[in-house]
Design a protein around this motif. Structure first.
Motif, PDB file in Angstrom:
ATOM      1  N   ARG A  30       0.820  -1.213   0.000  1.00 52.55           N
ATOM      2  CA  ARG A  30       0.000   0.000   0.000  1.00 52.55           C
ATOM      3  C   ARG A  30       0.853   1.262   0.000  1.00 52.55           C
ATOM      4  N   LEU A  31       2.008   1.213   0.650  1.00 52.74           N
ATOM      5  CA  LEU A  31       2.855   2.399   0.774  1.00 52.74           C
ATOM      6  C   LEU A  31       4.014   2.409  -0.218  1.00 52.74           C
ATOM      7  N   GLU A  32       3.946   1.540  -1.238  1.00 49.98           N
ATOM      8  CA  GLU A  32       4.964   1.472  -2.289  1.00 49.98           C
ATOM      9  C   GLU A  32       6.373   1.315  -1.710  1.00 49.98           C
ATOM     10  N   SER A  33       6.512   0.406  -0.743  1.00 52.40           N
ATOM     11  CA  SER A  33       7.823   0.104  -0.181  1.00 52.40           C
ATOM     12  C   SER A  33       8.064  -1.390  -0.358  1.00 52.40           C
ATOM     13  N   SER A  34       8.954  -1.950   0.426  1.00 55.73           N
ATOM     14  CA  SER A  34       9.193  -3.396   0.387  1.00 55.73           C
ATOM     15  C   SER A  34       9.335  -3.904   1.813  1.00 55.73           C
ATOM     16  N   VAL A  35       9.011  -5.186   2.003  1.00 57.92           N
ATOM     17  CA  VAL A  35       9.116  -5.782   3.337  1.00 57.92           C
ATOM     18  C   VAL A  35      10.551  -5.693   3.850  1.00 57.92           C
ATOM     19  N   MET A  36      11.527  -5.973   2.982  1.00 57.04           N
ATOM     20  CA  MET A  36      12.922  -5.965   3.406  1.00 57.04           C
ATOM     21  C   MET A  36      13.357  -4.571   3.862  1.00 57.04           C
ATOM     22  N   ARG A  37      12.944  -3.532   3.141  1.00 64.73           N
ATOM     23  CA  ARG A  37      13.337  -2.168   3.519  1.00 64.73           C
ATOM     24  C   ARG A  37      12.680  -1.759   4.836  1.00 64.73           C
ATOM     25  N   ILE A  38      11.439  -2.176   5.052  1.00 64.21           N
ATOM     26  CA  ILE A  38      10.754  -1.853   6.309  1.00 64.21           C
ATOM     27  C   ILE A  38      11.430  -2.568   7.477  1.00 64.21           C
ATOM     28  N   LEU A  39      11.788  -3.847   7.292  1.00 66.89           N
ATOM     29  CA  LEU A  39      12.455  -4.595   8.357  1.00 66.89           C
ATOM     30  C   LEU A  39      13.822  -4.006   8.680  1.00 66.89           C
ATOM     31  N   THR A  40      14.541  -3.562   7.649  1.00 66.38           N
ATOM     32  CA  THR A  40      15.855  -2.951   7.861  1.00 66.38           C
ATOM     33  C   THR A  40      15.732  -1.670   8.666  1.00 66.38           C
ATOM     34  N   THR A  41      14.676  -0.909   8.398  1.00 68.39           N
ATOM     35  CA  THR A  41      14.461   0.359   9.092  1.00 68.39           C
ATOM     36  C   THR A  41      13.998   0.163  10.525  1.00 68.39           C
ATOM     37  N   ASN A  42      13.366  -0.988  10.801  1.00 67.18           N
ATOM     38  CA  ASN A  42      12.786  -1.236  12.123  1.00 67.18           C
ATOM     39  C   ASN A  42      13.407  -2.485  12.755  1.00 67.18           C
ATOM     40  N   PRO A  43      14.648  -2.408  13.261  1.00 69.86           N
ATOM     41  CA  PRO A  43      15.304  -3.576  13.858  1.00 69.86           C
ATOM     42  C   PRO A  43      14.470  -4.128  15.015  1.00 69.86           C
ATOM     43  N   GLY A  44      14.343  -5.432  15.056  1.00 77.37           N
ATOM     44  CA  GLY A  44      13.595  -6.068  16.131  1.00 77.37           C
ATOM     45  C   GLY A  44      12.118  -6.219  15.844  1.00 77.37           C
ATOM     46  N   LEU A  45      11.660  -5.674  14.704  1.00 79.26           N
ATOM     47  CA  LEU A  45      10.241  -5.792  14.358  1.00 79.26           C
ATOM     48  C   LEU A  45       9.926  -7.241  13.981  1.00 79.26           C
ATOM     49  N   ASP A  46       8.892  -7.802  14.597  1.00 77.68           N
ATOM     50  CA  ASP A  46       8.452  -9.163  14.295  1.00 77.68           C
ATOM     51  C   ASP A  46       7.332  -9.084  13.269  1.00 77.68           C
ATOM     52  N   PRO A  47       7.580  -9.468  12.013  1.00 79.35           N
ATOM     53  CA  PRO A  47       6.549  -9.329  10.975  1.00 79.35           C
ATOM     54  C   PRO A  47       5.334 -10.221  11.217  1.00 79.35           C
ATOM     55  N   ASN A  48       5.496 -11.212  12.069  1.00 82.73           N
ATOM     56  CA  ASN A  48       4.386 -12.128  12.357  1.00 82.73           C
ATOM     57  C   ASN A  48       3.615 -11.749  13.613  1.00 82.73           C
ATOM     58  N   ASN A  49       4.000 -10.600  14.209  1.00 80.01           N
ATOM     59  CA  ASN A  49       3.336 -10.214  15.462  1.00 80.01           C
ATOM     60  C   ASN A  49       3.155  -8.701  15.518  1.00 80.01           C
ATOM     61  N   LEU A  50       2.568  -8.131  14.456  1.00 78.77           N
ATOM     62  CA  LEU A  50       2.283  -6.702  14.458  1.00 78.77           C
ATOM     63  C   LEU A  50       1.143  -6.412  15.427  1.00 78.77           C
ATOM     64  N   GLN A  51       1.257  -5.292  16.137  1.00 81.25           N
ATOM     65  CA  GLN A  51       0.249  -4.912  17.124  1.00 81.25           C
ATOM     66  C   GLN A  51      -0.517  -3.690  16.635  1.00 81.25           C
ATOM     67  N   ILE A  52      -1.850  -3.703  16.776  1.00 83.28           N
ATOM     68  CA  ILE A  52      -2.667  -2.536  16.421  1.00 83.28           C
ATOM     69  C   ILE A  52      -2.218  -1.349  17.270  1.00 83.28           C
ATOM     70  N   GLY A  53      -1.958  -0.217  16.602  1.00 86.74           N
ATOM     71  CA  GLY A  53      -1.465   0.970  17.299  1.00 86.74           C
ATOM     72  C   GLY A  53       0.039   1.075  17.323  1.00 86.74           C
ATOM     73  N   GLN A  54       0.726   0.014  16.924  1.00 85.75           N
ATOM     74  CA  GLN A  54       2.192   0.019  16.873  1.00 85.75           C
ATOM     75  C   GLN A  54       2.644   0.986  15.772  1.00 85.75           C
ATOM     76  N   VAL A  55       3.663   1.776  16.066  1.00 85.47           N
ATOM     77  CA  VAL A  55       4.177   2.751  15.102  1.00 85.47           C
ATOM     78  C   VAL A  55       5.487   2.240  14.519  1.00 85.47           C
ATOM     79  N   ILE A  56       5.537   2.128  13.212  1.00 84.55           N
ATOM     80  CA  ILE A  56       6.764   1.705  12.535  1.00 84.55           C
ATOM     81  C   ILE A  56       7.181   2.799  11.561  1.00 84.55           C
ATOM     82  N   CYS A  57       8.457   2.784  11.179  1.00 86.67           N
ATOM     83  CA  CYS A  57       8.988   3.794  10.265  1.00 86.67           C
ATOM     84  C   CYS A  57       9.027   3.233   8.841  1.00 86.67           C
ATOM     85  N   ILE A  58       8.512   4.011   7.920  1.00 83.72           N
ATOM     86  CA  ILE A  58       8.466   3.611   6.515  1.00 83.72           C
ATOM     87  C   ILE A  58       9.488   4.431   5.737  1.00 83.72           C
ATOM     88  N   PRO A  59      10.433   3.784   5.054  1.00 84.06           N
ATOM     89  CA  PRO A  59      11.411   4.540   4.253  1.00 84.06           C
ATOM     90  C   PRO A  59      10.743   5.155   3.030  1.00 84.06           C
TER      91      PRO A  59
END
Length: 225
Positions: A30-59
């Motif tokens: 939706r945000l025209e990014s990639s999973v790998m770039r989002i994970l790189t920007t957010n160290p420790g982010l668990d892609p299988n356990n996103l929480q509603i209201g959690q704030v992540i950084c999008i490159p």
């Protein structure tokens, strides 16, 4: 550990709050990014356990790229011409983008260097054009006056968009009609001067790629009561 209520993102990134039903794949799409770039920007982010209201950084875009938001009437060819790059280099920087189905509001990452077609004689042609323009400017009283009044100005304004039919500067709240492709390049900054308001009307005078000054008039918008 994430602070779900606040996250300060680095430069060229923006915060996104996880919504119900979100997955990392869906967010990246939706945000025209990639999973790998989002994970790189957010160290420790668990892609299988996103929480509603959690704030992540999008490159916004990779290094050595600039962000371009699609406007009505844009084509990939026109955007490539605006930035002096090739269509192929834009597609390479934006995997999954359909060049025949651009969406208004869609974000593209444009490479800042390289990718432009090698046109034989282009540099010589531009040099000759600039020589002719300089000769005409020397005989033009209006240009001489503008250069005398504004030539020492250190303030600049960025061209936010330029199409075959109109142009927009970040310093003015309106779009100006006219064919200014080639004279100005989207994303670049140009010397300018803004006249004082007179009867609700203002004028910005901007120097183009060839050193020629152009004046743009507009009426100031009156705040709604």
């Amino acid at each position: 550990m994430f602070n779900y209520n606040y996250r300060q993102c680095p430069a060229e990134h923006y915060p996104y709050t996880v919504q119900p039903g979100d997955t990392l794949n869906l967010i990246a799409f939706r945000l025209e990014s990639s999973v790998m770039r989002i994970l790189t920007t957010n160290p420790g982010l668990d892609p299988n356990n996103l929480q509603i209201g959690q704030v992540i950084c999008i490159p916004s875009c990779p290094p050595n790229h600039v962000s371009r938001i699609i406007e009505r009437g844009d084509t990939l060819y026109q955007i490539a011409q605006d930035y002096g790059v090739s269509v192929a280099s834009i597609l390479e920087a934006n995997p999954g983008v359909d060049p025949n189905s651009l969406r208004v509001g869609q974000r593209l990452c444009i490479p800042q260097f390289g990718g432009a077609p090698d046109v034989t004689g282009l540099r010589e042609t531009i040099t000759a054009m600039q020589s002719d323009i300089n000769m005409l400017k020397a005989d033009n009283n209006v240009q001489q006056t503008h250069e005398s009044n504004y030539g020492s100005s250190t303030q600049t304004t960025r061209v936010t968009s330029v199409t075959p039919r109109e142009i927009r500067f970040e310093v003015a709240p309106v779009t100006f009609a006219g064919a200014f492709r080639g004279h100005f390049t989207a994303g670049r900054r140009y010397p300018y001067y803004q006249d004082a308001s007179m009867g609700g009307r203002r004028t910005i005078t901007v120097k183009d790629n060839f050193g020629v000054w152009h004046s743009f008039n507009y009426r100031e918008q009156t705040p709604q009561a």
